[in-house]
Design a protein around this motif. Structure first.
Motif, short mmCIF file in Angstrom:
data_model
loop_
_atom_site.label_atom_id
_atom_site.label_comp_id
_atom_site.label_asym_id
_atom_site.label_seq_id
_atom_site.Cartn_x
_atom_site.Cartn_y
_atom_site.Cartn_z
N ALA A 104 0.84 -1.21 0.00
CA ALA A 104 0.00 0.00 0.00
C ALA A 104 0.87 1.26 0.00
O ALA A 104 0.59 2.22 -0.73
CB ALA A 104 -0.93 0.00 1.21
N ILE A 105 1.93 1.26 0.80
CA ILE A 105 2.84 2.42 0.85
C ILE A 105 3.49 2.63 -0.51
O ILE A 105 3.55 3.76 -1.02
CB ILE A 105 3.91 2.20 1.95
CG1 ILE A 105 3.28 2.23 3.34
CG2 ILE A 105 5.03 3.25 1.83
CD1 ILE A 105 4.19 1.74 4.46
N LEU A 106 3.98 1.56 -1.11
CA LEU A 106 4.66 1.68 -2.41
C LEU A 106 3.71 2.12 -3.51
O LEU A 106 4.08 2.93 -4.37
CB LEU A 106 5.34 0.36 -2.78
CG LEU A 106 6.54 -0.02 -1.91
CD1 LEU A 106 7.02 -1.42 -2.26
CD2 LEU A 106 7.66 1.00 -2.07
N ARG A 107 2.50 1.61 -3.50
CA ARG A 107 1.53 2.01 -4.52
C ARG A 107 1.19 3.49 -4.40
O ARG A 107 1.14 4.21 -5.39
CB ARG A 107 0.27 1.16 -4.43
CG ARG A 107 0.47 -0.24 -5.00
CD ARG A 107 -0.73 -1.13 -4.77
NE ARG A 107 -0.56 -2.41 -5.45
CZ ARG A 107 -1.16 -3.52 -5.07
NH1 ARG A 107 -1.98 -3.53 -4.02
NH2 ARG A 107 -0.95 -4.64 -5.73
N ALA A 108 0.94 3.95 -3.17
CA ALA A 108 0.61 5.36 -2.96
C ALA A 108 1.79 6.25 -3.33
O ALA A 108 1.62 7.27 -4.01
CB ALA A 108 0.19 5.59 -1.51
N GLY A 109 2.99 5.87 -2.91
CA GLY A 109 4.17 6.67 -3.23
C GLY A 109 4.45 6.70 -4.72
O GLY A 109 4.79 7.76 -5.27
N THR A 110 4.31 5.57 -5.37
CA THR A 110 4.53 5.52 -6.82
C THR A 110 3.49 6.35 -7.56
O THR A 110 3.82 7.08 -8.50
CB THR A 110 4.52 4.05 -7.31
OG1 THR A 110 5.53 3.32 -6.61
CG2 THR A 110 4.77 3.96 -8.81
N PHE A 111 2.24 6.28 -7.11
CA PHE A 111 1.20 7.11 -7.72
C PHE A 111 1.60 8.59 -7.66
O PHE A 111 1.52 9.31 -8.65
CB PHE A 111 -0.15 6.91 -7.03
CG PHE A 111 -1.16 7.94 -7.43
CD1 PHE A 111 -1.78 7.87 -8.67
CD2 PHE A 111 -1.45 9.02 -6.61
CE1 PHE A 111 -2.69 8.84 -9.07
CE2 PHE A 111 -2.35 9.99 -7.00
CZ PHE A 111 -2.98 9.90 -8.23
N GLU A 112 2.05 9.05 -6.49
CA GLU A 112 2.42 10.46 -6.37
C GLU A 112 3.63 10.80 -7.23
O GLU A 112 3.68 11.87 -7.83
CB GLU A 112 2.70 10.83 -4.91
CG GLU A 112 1.42 11.07 -4.14
CD GLU A 112 1.64 11.91 -2.90
OE1 GLU A 112 2.12 13.05 -3.02
OE2 GLU A 112 1.32 11.40 -1.81
N LEU A 113 4.60 9.89 -7.31
CA LEU A 113 5.76 10.15 -8.17
C LEU A 113 5.35 10.31 -9.63
O LEU A 113 5.87 11.16 -10.34
CB LEU A 113 6.79 9.02 -8.04
CG LEU A 113 7.57 8.98 -6.73
CD1 LEU A 113 8.36 7.68 -6.62
CD2 LEU A 113 8.49 10.19 -6.59
#
Length: 161
Positions: A104-113
């Motif tokens: 979940a953290i990686l998906r959210a962070g990647t989305f923002e990137l």
């Protein structure tokens, strides 16, 4: 001029975004584990969690539109985000092997990137590493840092070498 207890100082926008990021990770985790739909989870968080008290816990006031954009964006773009994360993982690791919270953290962070070019890479990576530290003490924050950094170097031009 002094602040009185009856006049709480407004939270900084960054803090509200940070709270929105944390809530988005929690919502994405809940969706991943419980199979809850995006509309249902967003409605639940906006009505009962963001800036509210629930079961004795007070949730931070969060930027609701930021929260919505992360959660709905991750759901909408997951087929694009997961391969980016997968290529940033070590060769023998599959995204499905990661802890649900880390995912979940990686998906959210990647989305923002990918989507939030107006937010500096360092801000995004730091915020999600801090969220990882809130849940984990060992290697997970380092893993989140390394993976988001690799993804940022692939897709963003504003990354310092």
């Amino acid at each position: 001029m002094t602040d009185t207890p009856s006049e709480p100082r407004p939270l900084k926008q960054a803090n509200q975004r940070g709270a929105a990021r944390l809530a988005a990770v929690q919502a994405l985790y809940q969706m991943d584990v419980g199979g809850t739909g995006v509309l249902e989870i967003v409605a639940e968080y906006e009505a009962h969690r963001l800036g509210q008290e629930l079961d004795g816990d007070t949730y931070l006031k969060a930027d609701a539109s930021w929260f919505r954009s992360i959660v709905s964006g991750v759901v909408r773009d997951q087929r694009k985000l997961d391969p980016l994360i997968g290529t940033a993982l070590q060769d023998d690791w599959a995204l499905s092997r990661l802890d649900s919270t880390v995912r979940a953290i990686l998906r959210a962070g990647t989305f923002e990137l990918v989507e939030r070019k107006d937010v500096p890479v360092a801000v995004i990576v730091t915020e999600y590493v801090e969220i990882a530290r809130a849940f984990f003490e060992e290697d997970e924050p380092k893993l989140v840092n390394a993976i988001l950094d690799r993804i940022a170097r692939q897709i963003r031009t504003d990354v310092k070498a």
